[in-house]
Scaffold this active site. Structure first.
Site, PDB file in Angstrom:
ATOM      1  N   ASP A 121       8.880 -12.962  25.595  1.00 36.95           N
ATOM      2  CA  ASP A 121      10.239 -12.539  26.039  1.00 36.95           C
ATOM      3  C   ASP A 121      10.883 -11.349  25.819  1.00 36.95           C
ATOM      4  O   ASP A 121      10.707 -10.933  24.635  1.00 36.95           O
ATOM      5  CB  ASP A 121      11.430 -13.482  25.640  1.00 36.95           C
ATOM      6  CG  ASP A 121      12.708 -13.495  26.698  1.00 36.95           C
ATOM      7  OD1 ASP A 121      13.903 -13.763  26.168  1.00 36.95           O
ATOM      8  OD2 ASP A 121      12.352 -13.356  28.132  1.00 36.95           O
ATOM      9  N   HIS A 128      23.218  -6.081  29.292  1.00 38.47           N
ATOM     10  CA  HIS A 128      22.895  -7.356  28.632  1.00 38.47           C
ATOM     11  C   HIS A 128      22.758  -7.169  26.991  1.00 38.47           C
ATOM     12  O   HIS A 128      23.390  -7.731  26.186  1.00 38.47           O
ATOM     13  CB  HIS A 128      21.689  -8.291  29.045  1.00 38.47           C
ATOM     14  CG  HIS A 128      21.379  -9.572  28.382  1.00 38.47           C
ATOM     15  ND1 HIS A 128      22.028 -10.600  27.931  1.00 38.47           N
ATOM     16  CD2 HIS A 128      20.457  -9.856  27.279  1.00 38.47           C
ATOM     17  CE1 HIS A 128      21.647 -11.401  27.204  1.00 38.47           C
ATOM     18  NE2 HIS A 128      20.737 -10.859  26.785  1.00 38.47           N
ATOM     19  N   GLU A 194      19.841 -17.762  30.793  1.00 38.78           N
ATOM     20  CA  GLU A 194      19.716 -16.301  30.847  1.00 38.78           C
ATOM     21  C   GLU A 194      18.883 -16.169  31.993  1.00 38.78           C
ATOM     22  O   GLU A 194      17.741 -16.701  32.278  1.00 38.78           O
ATOM     23  CB  GLU A 194      18.642 -15.794  29.593  1.00 38.78           C
ATOM     24  CG  GLU A 194      19.664 -15.655  28.296  1.00 38.78           C
ATOM     25  CD  GLU A 194      18.986 -14.737  27.199  1.00 38.78           C
ATOM     26  OE1 GLU A 194      17.709 -14.676  26.996  1.00 38.78           O
ATOM     27  OE2 GLU A 194      19.629 -14.426  26.409  1.00 38.78           O
ATOM     28  N   GLU A 196      16.489 -14.285  34.153  1.00 34.23           N
ATOM     29  CA  GLU A 196      15.325 -13.574  34.145  1.00 34.23           C
ATOM     30  C   GLU A 196      14.234 -13.548  34.881  1.00 34.23           C
ATOM     31  O   GLU A 196      14.329 -14.681  35.987  1.00 34.23           O
ATOM     32  CB  GLU A 196      14.670 -13.924  32.733  1.00 34.23           C
ATOM     33  CG  GLU A 196      15.508 -13.788  31.744  1.00 34.23           C
ATOM     34  CD  GLU A 196      14.768 -13.564  30.233  1.00 34.23           C
ATOM     35  OE1 GLU A 196      13.537 -13.271  30.098  1.00 34.23           O
ATOM     36  OE2 GLU A 196      15.511 -13.891  29.118  1.00 34.23           O
ATOM     37  N   ASP A 228      15.823 -18.736  30.624  1.00 36.58           N
ATOM     38  CA  ASP A 228      15.688 -18.503  29.233  1.00 36.58           C
ATOM     39  C   ASP A 228      16.568 -19.331  28.575  1.00 36.58           C
ATOM     40  O   ASP A 228      17.276 -18.777  27.722  1.00 36.58           O
ATOM     41  CB  ASP A 228      15.290 -17.094  28.733  1.00 36.58           C
ATOM     42  CG  ASP A 228      15.003 -17.240  27.160  1.00 36.58           C
ATOM     43  OD1 ASP A 228      15.396 -16.191  26.595  1.00 36.58           O
ATOM     44  OD2 ASP A 228      14.101 -18.216  26.892  1.00 36.58           O
ATOM     45  N   ARG A 232      23.245 -20.530  21.637  1.00 39.26           N
ATOM     46  CA  ARG A 232      23.856 -19.352  20.916  1.00 39.26           C
ATOM     47  C   ARG A 232      24.284 -19.575  19.602  1.00 39.26           C
ATOM     48  O   ARG A 232      24.263 -18.666  18.686  1.00 39.26           O
ATOM     49  CB  ARG A 232      25.116 -18.686  21.917  1.00 39.26           C
ATOM     50  CG  ARG A 232      24.850 -18.293  23.224  1.00 39.26           C
ATOM     51  CD  ARG A 232      24.005 -17.042  23.244  1.00 39.26           C
ATOM     52  NE  ARG A 232      23.322 -16.995  24.828  1.00 39.26           N
ATOM     53  CZ  ARG A 232      22.388 -16.160  25.092  1.00 39.26           C
ATOM     54  NH1 ARG A 232      21.343 -15.525  24.277  1.00 39.26           N
ATOM     55  NH2 ARG A 232      22.377 -15.520  26.463  1.00 39.26           N
ATOM     56  N   GLN A 235      21.013 -19.452  17.305  1.00 43.60           N
ATOM     57  CA  GLN A 235      20.815 -18.344  17.390  1.00 43.60           C
ATOM     58  C   GLN A 235      21.427 -17.521  16.592  1.00 43.60           C
ATOM     59  O   GLN A 235      20.647 -16.657  15.672  1.00 43.60           O
ATOM     60  CB  GLN A 235      20.741 -17.544  18.852  1.00 43.60           C
ATOM     61  CG  GLN A 235      20.188 -16.340  18.965  1.00 43.60           C
ATOM     62  CD  GLN A 235      20.147 -15.734  20.332  1.00 43.60           C
ATOM     63  OE1 GLN A 235      20.747 -16.444  21.351  1.00 43.60           O
ATOM     64  NE2 GLN A 235      19.804 -14.586  20.653  1.00 43.60           N
ATOM     65  N   LYS A 248      15.717 -20.759  21.427  1.00 46.96           N
ATOM     66  CA  LYS A 248      14.907 -20.655  22.454  1.00 46.96           C
ATOM     67  C   LYS A 248      13.886 -21.586  22.963  1.00 46.96           C
ATOM     68  O   LYS A 248      13.322 -21.567  24.098  1.00 46.96           O
ATOM     69  CB  LYS A 248      14.304 -19.076  22.683  1.00 46.96           C
ATOM     70  CG  LYS A 248      15.223 -18.145  22.174  1.00 46.96           C
ATOM     71  CD  LYS A 248      16.227 -17.787  23.379  1.00 46.96           C
ATOM     72  CE  LYS A 248      17.067 -16.416  23.225  1.00 46.96           C
ATOM     73  NZ  LYS A 248      17.561 -15.873  24.293  1.00 46.96           N
ATOM     74  N   THR A 252      12.277 -23.561  28.741  1.00 47.93           N
ATOM     75  CA  THR A 252      12.319 -22.502  29.400  1.00 47.93           C
ATOM     76  C   THR A 252      12.087 -22.797  30.758  1.00 47.93           C
ATOM     77  O   THR A 252      10.947 -23.564  30.839  1.00 47.93           O
ATOM     78  CB  THR A 252      11.405 -21.235  29.155  1.00 47.93           C
ATOM     79  OG1 THR A 252      11.736 -21.046  27.655  1.00 47.93           O
ATOM     80  CG2 THR A 252      11.333 -20.041  29.836  1.00 47.93           C
ATOM     81  N   GLU A 358      27.875 -13.671  28.113  1.00 42.26           N
ATOM     82  CA  GLU A 358      28.702 -12.541  28.581  1.00 42.26           C
ATOM     83  C   GLU A 358      29.770 -12.691  29.781  1.00 42.26           C
ATOM     84  O   GLU A 358      30.765 -12.105  29.405  1.00 42.26           O
ATOM     85  CB  GLU A 358      27.453 -11.658  29.262  1.00 42.26           C
ATOM     86  CG  GLU A 358      26.376 -11.097  28.400  1.00 42.26           C
ATOM     87  CD  GLU A 358      25.252 -10.445  29.332  1.00 42.26           C
ATOM     88  OE1 GLU A 358      24.252 -11.389  29.609  1.00 42.26           O
ATOM     89  OE2 GLU A 358      25.215  -9.406  29.621  1.00 42.26           O
TER      90      GLU A 358
END
Lengths: 414, 414
Positions: A121, A128, A194, A196, A228, A232, A235, A248, A252, A358
């Site tokens: 990744d 971001h 996420e 992507e 992804d 949080r 993380q 993560k 996915t 975000e």
């Protein structure tokens, strides 16, 4: 920009179909039988194993339950198959052999289109990276010092890359917030997405072999949508100094159709202007990004979907070709079936952010969904869907679904 | 502690042989022909494909060029094969069929013993983590706040895990020292080793499935020596915030013989006392480390080897079982052939540090080798070798070589 290439399969000529004859993505399907390779055309799936068996396509392993053999055959094979399929599906070219190999999209199961050998990744979304840096560390030093020089990335977990539609459980993990004395083990309370794109490596390199950006671009077979999913809170506690890991690793999701470079060719565009000059081995050599409209919808249980993000792949700072050239730069061998996530795609304005972290600014600003529910992060039963297409003149090149629904954490250990 | 189990193959009864009948590790060999599975006994390699063909072993894929099929058969199969081989090789049990399947170790090629599906590197050496934290960041905050709570790790790169004896080129990468205005791309000047053990996952888990430490221990097939070669300058510039990536991706060397849990059973020992209480899902449940003597030798071109490190696997803070339980804790699926690096093993005193970074304290204190050459980091043509064995009563359980020689950087791009 090229026009629609008309097919004898009428639904492929609909300007809103994701699968016109201009597309011809590759995937794996089954219809109550063994999985094998396919392409999508209009509202149909075309069985490539059947065409191979009938001698209409060369033997490139289309009878296998994964695209890896075909991808490993190389660019010439990819182009020849694309040409042959175009000829077989072109308006006026209808034959029984091809008609017999068609299935209605709604009647089939779509599988993971290739065996993911390794998954990396990247982090090529400038906004971001800035937003996350502000939230996780310090707004004054939000963008890491290396970010404008290196298309940084980390190795992800291949074993939990799954195809659209795969459900998974809310992950458990070690959690320790700033107010906690001690860590605890429990279900993540800050589950996120996420948005992507995934680049699929078709051609391998040898250990010790470095590659130019042009060679890297050549190696890429095609692209998928990629979510992804991220926990949080897991993380935040685990990631220093070795990077994201369990946060993560639980899931996915990728879309089931790999859209080829050839189909995306009319949509190539440049990366944004370089804020700092790049070192020669990763300098831009031409248009290596693509103009692909992207959006995310979030659906609370029993409610209608709400669009929570709208952006474009070309908001990224680095291309997949640059990321791949960097990935091989130390002599790291790349393999057919390696998957490269672009990094979260966030534009600069509200409404264009590719993660809930975000959008809600770390949970401070809840969003409101259709039906009235509010959200900071994902709740059990929520469905998140990524959508994408490249808009042509009277046609579009689509990717298919990239959907996941989150189940509650598993109570049992095994 | 058990005694030597005597074999009719005399060299296996030598107290200094790494391969007594007590060991019976598994590997892959060839003798000018196709690679297939083997065990080691004394100074011999025993062809397991030949025994399988002769009906002396059940069909567990020993004719394949990798151990993955056999490992995937599970603990009962592993134990049955161990018992059967013990019976075939026991003193007095000599047969022509087995004699015909023997090769001199010196006449064969040893291959990577299993297909590495994914490779994860952990960080369980307390002294190493402290030393690196002091050197890379700040002595006052050397050990990361999560270190005593989580057996932290990061996904590594499987494509460049190679067998002992594989040469590789000095990696190139982006470098930017504290004194540099701009980064540059060039050969690493701070090439290093990391002395580790690798745990090989035999039994898989499903996505979403969490495991206890006991279940994790059960899943492990065996252990290898592992050198996590590292480019410290590439690492320093790239690693924040996503962790080490290219700095580790160019090569990782493992020994060719996977030593089974069964062979290591007499050498089990506890982890050190816990400085902080661990959460229940990773608490120690019994002796999960092993008493394995480890050392590293460094050989400058044309010189004799110099021992530069001597330590023991039991210097680690976390066991492989704890690391594996953590690895699956978010629902991350583990697979047969996954490889888990323990993290660099450094004891608390000088002479016990498992990396040149620590031995030379970031290059400040050069070491002197046999023949008079001094070193801070690895130079072209240097050979680094990891050595390890568990010391029994009149016998030892060894791992075979774990050697690599560094070639100069490649001048060409491809």
């Amino acid at each position: 920009m090229t026009d629609l290439v008309r097919s004898w399969i009428e639904t492929a000529n609909d300007p809103e179909s994701p699968f016109p004859l201009n597309n011809l993505p590759f995937g794996v399907f089954s219809a109550g039988d063994a999985p094998r390779c396919a392409t999508a055309i209009g509202d149909k799936v075309l069985d490539l194993a059947a065409l191979q068996k009938a001698g209409l396509l060369p033997d490139h392993g289309f009878d296998e339950p994964a695209l890896n053999t075909f991808m490993g055959e190389g660019k010439q094979a990819w182009n020849e198959v694309r040409e042959k399929l175009t000829d077989l599906l072109r308006d006026g070219a209808e034959t029984d052999a091809v008609r017999d190999a068609l299935h209605d999209m709604g009647n089939v199961t779509l599988h993971l289109p290739f065996t993911v050998i390794e998954y990396t990744d990247f982090y090529a979304g400038r906004q971001h990276a800035f937003n996350v840096g502000s939230l996780f560390r310090d707004p004054a030093n939000a963008l890491p010092p290396n970010w404008l020089h290196i298309p940084i990335g980390y190795n992800g977990r291949a074993s939990t890359v799954v195809v659209s539609g795969t459900e998974f459980h809310r992950p458990m993990g070690q959690l320790k917030g700033p107010q906690d004395d001690q860590p605890r083990f429990g279900p993540s309370q800050r589950l996120d997405i996420e948005l992507e794109m995934g680049a699929v490596v078709g051609m391998p390199t040898e250990m010790g072999q470095r590659i130019s950006v042009d060679q890297a671009d050549d190696m890429i077979f095609g692209y998928v949508l990629l979510n992804d999913w991220s926990a949080r809170d897991i993380q935040a506690w685990e990631y220093q100094p070795l990077g994201p890991f369990q946060a993560k690793a639980f899931a996915t999701t990728i879309s089931p159709w790999v859209v080829t470079k050839a189909a995306l060719e009319p949509f190539r565009c440049d990366t944004p202007p370089r804020e700092k000059e790049l070192l020669p081995h990763i300098k831009d050599t031409g248009p290596m990004l693509y103009d692909i409209d992207l959006s995310v919808t979030m659906t609370a249980p029993g409610a209608e979907p709400t669009e929570i993000c709208r952006t474009n792949y070309n908001a990224l700072y680095y291309s997949a070709a640059q990321q791949l050239a960097h990935h091989a730069s130390s002599g790291c061998a790349m393999r057919t079936g390696d998957l490269l996530g672009s990094g979260t795609i966030s534009g600069p304005e509200k409404g264009t952010f590719g993660s809930l972290l975000e959008m809600t600014w770390g949970g401070k600003n809840p969003i409101t969904l259709e039906g009235g529910a509010t959200r900071t992060f994902i709740e059990d039963g929520d469905t998140l869907a990524l959508h994408g297409h490249a808009q042509g003149d009277g046609y579009r090149v689509g990717f298919g679904p990239c959907v996941g629904t989150v189940l509650p954490e598993r109570a049992d250990r095994s």
